[in-house]
Design a protein around this motif. Structure first.
Motif, PDB file in Angstrom:
ATOM      1  N   ARG A   1       6.807  -3.740   8.051  1.00 55.96           N
ATOM      2  CA  ARG A   1       7.188  -4.240   6.727  1.00 55.96           C
ATOM      3  C   ARG A   1       8.679  -4.018   6.461  1.00 55.96           C
ATOM      4  O   ARG A   1       9.358  -4.875   5.879  1.00 55.96           O
ATOM      5  CB  ARG A   1       6.334  -3.567   5.653  1.00 55.96           C
ATOM      6  N   ASP A   2       9.190  -2.859   6.889  1.00 55.22           N
ATOM      7  CA  ASP A   2      10.613  -2.576   6.686  1.00 55.22           C
ATOM      8  C   ASP A   2      11.493  -3.571   7.439  1.00 55.22           C
ATOM      9  O   ASP A   2      12.519  -4.035   6.918  1.00 55.22           O
ATOM     10  CB  ASP A   2      10.942  -1.155   7.148  1.00 55.22           C
ATOM     11  N   PHE A   3      11.098  -3.917   8.657  1.00 54.59           N
ATOM     12  CA  PHE A   3      11.919  -4.842   9.434  1.00 54.59           C
ATOM     13  C   PHE A   3      11.777  -6.282   8.948  1.00 54.59           C
ATOM     14  O   PHE A   3      12.707  -7.084   9.094  1.00 54.59           O
ATOM     15  CB  PHE A   3      11.603  -4.718  10.924  1.00 54.59           C
ATOM     16  N   ILE A   4      10.648  -6.621   8.344  1.00 54.36           N
ATOM     17  CA  ILE A   4      10.554  -7.920   7.669  1.00 54.36           C
ATOM     18  C   ILE A   4      11.594  -7.968   6.552  1.00 54.36           C
ATOM     19  O   ILE A   4      12.276  -8.979   6.346  1.00 54.36           O
ATOM     20  CB  ILE A   4       9.135  -8.142   7.112  1.00 54.36           C
ATOM     21  N   GLY A   5      11.753  -6.846   5.855  1.00 58.25           N
ATOM     22  CA  GLY A   5      12.763  -6.759   4.799  1.00 58.25           C
ATOM     23  C   GLY A   5      14.173  -6.913   5.330  1.00 58.25           C
ATOM     24  O   GLY A   5      15.030  -7.514   4.671  1.00 58.25           O
ATOM     25  N   CYS A   6      14.434  -6.393   6.548  1.00 56.84           N
ATOM     26  CA  CYS A   6      15.762  -6.549   7.145  1.00 56.84           C
ATOM     27  C   CYS A   6      16.059  -8.019   7.393  1.00 56.84           C
ATOM     28  O   CYS A   6      17.190  -8.485   7.176  1.00 56.84           O
ATOM     29  CB  CYS A   6      15.842  -5.774   8.464  1.00 56.84           C
TER      30      CYS A   6
ATOM     31  N   PRO B   1      24.143   0.634  16.464  1.00 58.44           N
ATOM     32  CA  PRO B   1      25.600   0.506  16.267  1.00 58.44           C
ATOM     33  C   PRO B   1      26.048  -0.857  15.754  1.00 58.44           C
ATOM     34  O   PRO B   1      27.155  -0.972  15.220  1.00 58.44           O
ATOM     35  CB  PRO B   1      26.173   0.766  17.674  1.00 58.44           C
ATOM     36  N   VAL B   2      25.237  -1.896  15.939  1.00 58.92           N
ATOM     37  CA  VAL B   2      25.647  -3.234  15.510  1.00 58.92           C
ATOM     38  C   VAL B   2      24.839  -3.731  14.319  1.00 58.92           C
ATOM     39  O   VAL B   2      25.018  -4.872  13.874  1.00 58.92           O
ATOM     40  CB  VAL B   2      25.527  -4.251  16.681  1.00 58.92           C
ATOM     41  N   ALA B   3      23.946  -2.883  13.800  1.00 61.95           N
ATOM     42  CA  ALA B   3      23.100  -3.288  12.675  1.00 61.95           C
ATOM     43  C   ALA B   3      23.933  -3.504  11.422  1.00 61.95           C
ATOM     44  O   ALA B   3      24.952  -2.840  11.204  1.00 61.95           O
ATOM     45  CB  ALA B   3      22.025  -2.236  12.416  1.00 61.95           C
ATOM     46  N   ASP B   4      23.505  -4.431  10.579  1.00 62.03           N
ATOM     47  CA  ASP B   4      24.191  -4.639   9.302  1.00 62.03           C
ATOM     48  C   ASP B   4      23.910  -3.462   8.376  1.00 62.03           C
ATOM     49  O   ASP B   4      23.043  -2.617   8.650  1.00 62.03           O
ATOM     50  CB  ASP B   4      23.740  -5.955   8.670  1.00 62.03           C
ATOM     51  N   ALA B   5      24.643  -3.389   7.289  1.00 57.42           N
ATOM     52  CA  ALA B   5      24.581  -2.213   6.402  1.00 57.42           C
ATOM     53  C   ALA B   5      23.188  -1.991   5.832  1.00 57.42           C
ATOM     54  O   ALA B   5      22.782  -0.838   5.612  1.00 57.42           O
ATOM     55  CB  ALA B   5      25.594  -2.374   5.268  1.00 57.42           C
ATOM     56  N   TYR B   6      22.447  -3.054   5.585  1.00 54.14           N
ATOM     57  CA  TYR B   6      21.093  -2.906   5.052  1.00 54.14           C
ATOM     58  C   TYR B   6      20.148  -2.359   6.115  1.00 54.14           C
ATOM     59  O   TYR B   6      19.317  -1.476   5.846  1.00 54.14           O
ATOM     60  CB  TYR B   6      20.591  -4.268   4.541  1.00 54.14           C
ATOM     61  N   ALA B   7      20.253  -2.883   7.332  1.00 57.29           N
ATOM     62  CA  ALA B   7      19.303  -2.523   8.392  1.00 57.29           C
ATOM     63  C   ALA B   7      19.594  -1.172   9.029  1.00 57.29           C
ATOM     64  O   ALA B   7      18.696  -0.565   9.614  1.00 57.29           O
ATOM     65  CB  ALA B   7      19.317  -3.606   9.477  1.00 57.29           C
ATOM     66  N   GLN B   8      20.828  -0.693   8.921  1.00 55.09           N
ATOM     67  CA  GLN B   8      21.198   0.512   9.661  1.00 55.09           C
ATOM     68  C   GLN B   8      20.387   1.746   9.268  1.00 55.09           C
ATOM     69  O   GLN B   8      19.812   2.419  10.138  1.00 55.09           O
ATOM     70  CB  GLN B   8      22.692   0.774   9.511  1.00 55.09           C
ATOM     71  N   PRO B   9      20.279   2.108   7.984  1.00 46.82           N
ATOM     72  CA  PRO B   9      19.480   3.290   7.640  1.00 46.82           C
ATOM     73  C   PRO B   9      17.995   3.122   7.942  1.00 46.82           C
ATOM     74  O   PRO B   9      17.321   4.090   8.292  1.00 46.82           O
ATOM     75  CB  PRO B   9      19.739   3.482   6.137  1.00 46.82           C
ATOM     76  N   ILE B  10      17.489   1.911   7.809  1.00 48.86           N
ATOM     77  CA  ILE B  10      16.082   1.657   8.134  1.00 48.86           C
ATOM     78  C   ILE B  10      15.849   1.872   9.619  1.00 48.86           C
ATOM     79  O   ILE B  10      14.881   2.533  10.035  1.00 48.86           O
ATOM     80  CB  ILE B  10      15.694   0.227   7.720  1.00 48.86           C
ATOM     81  N   THR B  11      16.738   1.346  10.445  1.00 47.40           N
ATOM     82  CA  THR B  11      16.607   1.500  11.896  1.00 47.40           C
ATOM     83  C   THR B  11      16.693   2.960  12.301  1.00 47.40           C
ATOM     84  O   THR B  11      15.931   3.431  13.153  1.00 47.40           O
ATOM     85  CB  THR B  11      17.700   0.685  12.615  1.00 47.40           C
ATOM     86  N   ALA B  12      17.603   3.710  11.684  1.00 44.21           N
ATOM     87  CA  ALA B  12      17.749   5.136  12.002  1.00 44.21           C
ATOM     88  C   ALA B  12      16.476   5.904  11.666  1.00 44.21           C
ATOM     89  O   ALA B  12      16.032   6.774  12.431  1.00 44.21           O
ATOM     90  CB  ALA B  12      18.943   5.716  11.251  1.00 44.21           C
ATOM     91  N   ALA B  13      15.862   5.600  10.528  1.00 38.25           N
ATOM     92  CA  ALA B  13      14.635   6.292  10.121  1.00 38.25           C
ATOM     93  C   ALA B  13      13.480   5.948  11.053  1.00 38.25           C
ATOM     94  O   ALA B  13      12.693   6.820  11.445  1.00 38.25           O
ATOM     95  CB  ALA B  13      14.289   5.913   8.677  1.00 38.25           C
ATOM     96  N   VAL B  14      13.372   4.679  11.428  1.00 44.79           N
ATOM     97  CA  VAL B  14      12.307   4.262  12.342  1.00 44.79           C
ATOM     98  C   VAL B  14      12.492   4.920  13.700  1.00 44.79           C
ATOM     99  O   VAL B  14      11.525   5.366  14.331  1.00 44.79           O
ATOM    100  CB  VAL B  14      12.285   2.726  12.472  1.00 44.79           C
ATOM    101  N   LEU B  15      13.723   5.003  14.156  1.00 44.61           N
ATOM    102  CA  LEU B  15      14.015   5.619  15.450  1.00 44.61           C
ATOM    103  C   LEU B  15      13.514   7.060  15.503  1.00 44.61           C
ATOM    104  O   LEU B  15      12.940   7.501  16.504  1.00 44.61           O
ATOM    105  CB  LEU B  15      15.522   5.559  15.697  1.00 44.61           C
TER     106      LEU B  15
END
Length: 242
Positions: free
Chosen positions: A73-78, A135-149
């Motif tokens: 769901r979070d990545f759908i939001g990205c 490192p190349v994620a946009d500002a919205y996706a970056q914190p979401i990606t870090a948390a998922v990681l």
């Protein structure tokens, strides 16, 4: 000592960051986002099936599955943040052979095979992909990606511990499913390699990270470093990214 480079020789300028608002980026991102969303949703289904198959760990496996559902769901939001819909149809097609292999193991009562597919192959794939994307994620996706990681490392750890405790009995089965599952997974990367480049990711670096993570997992559960390296190398060699 290496001679200091003279100012006149210059250094290569860093490549400009891709523009997330460009049509080329958004087109490529739709397929990358589809692979991520469908992969996370599939992981949720796999953990729910594992909860049924390993009832003593059922609550924990359902918890891990619920995490994967939230990731989807979070990545759908990205994607929505960029005005992009995930190409779920393509992603389902790409993941179908891996899911079919999981179902085959599940039907045969091959828990080791199921755990290799979900907790080693899929999770190493996810960790490597999110590390490459961060490192190349946009500002919205970056914190979401870090948390998922951070979450994915927990999922990987469950499979490693289960397989390590039973390695003497399941080692041969683990090797067999790796030989079948790794090429299938790498073909997913092969199919979206051009799209990864379009959004600033290096497919070769991602594959290198995936292989390193997978070798470490195999060593953790009981393979020697040489056995792990050979098993991964032979699988990777069959699927060139080009």
């Amino acid at each position: 000592m290496t001679p200091r480079q003279s100012p006149s020789s210059g250094t290569a300028a860093p490549a400009p960051s891709p523009d997330p608002t460009s049509p080329v980026y958004r087109d490529a991102y739709s397929r990358i986002n589809g692979v991520v969303v469908v992969g996370e949703g599939l992981a949720d289904r796999h953990f729910r099936l594992l909860a049924r198959a390993i009832p003593e760990d059922g609550a924990e496996l359902l918890r891990l599955g619920a995490m994967e559902g939230r990731h989807a769901r979070d990545f759908i939001g990205c994607g929505a943040n960029l005005g992009v819909r995930p190409d779920a149809a393509l992603a389902k097609q790409l993941f179908a052979p891996l899911h079919a292999l999981f179902q085959e193991c599940d039907s045969a009562g091959d828990l080791a095979g199921c755990l290799v597919i979900q907790c080693l192959i899929v999770e190493c794939f996810a960790v490597a992909a999110y590390r490459a994307y961060l490192p190349v994620a946009d500002a919205y996706a970056q914190p979401i990606t870090a948390a998922v990681l951070a979450d994915e490392a927990e999922h990987l750890n469950y499979g490693e511990q289960w397989l390590q405790a039973r390695f003497a009995e399941v080692g041969d089965a683990v090797a067999a499913i790796c030989r079948r599952g790794l090429p299938v997974t790498l073909r997913i990367l092969q199919a979206v390699a051009a799209d990864m480049r379009a959004i600033g990711m290096d497919p070769a670096d991602l594959v290198g990270s995936f292989c390193e993570l997978f070798e470490q997992s195999l060593a953790t559960i009981g393979f020697s470093a040489t056995e792990a390296r050979r098993l991964v190398f032979r699988s990777v060699a069959t699927v060139p990214l080009g």
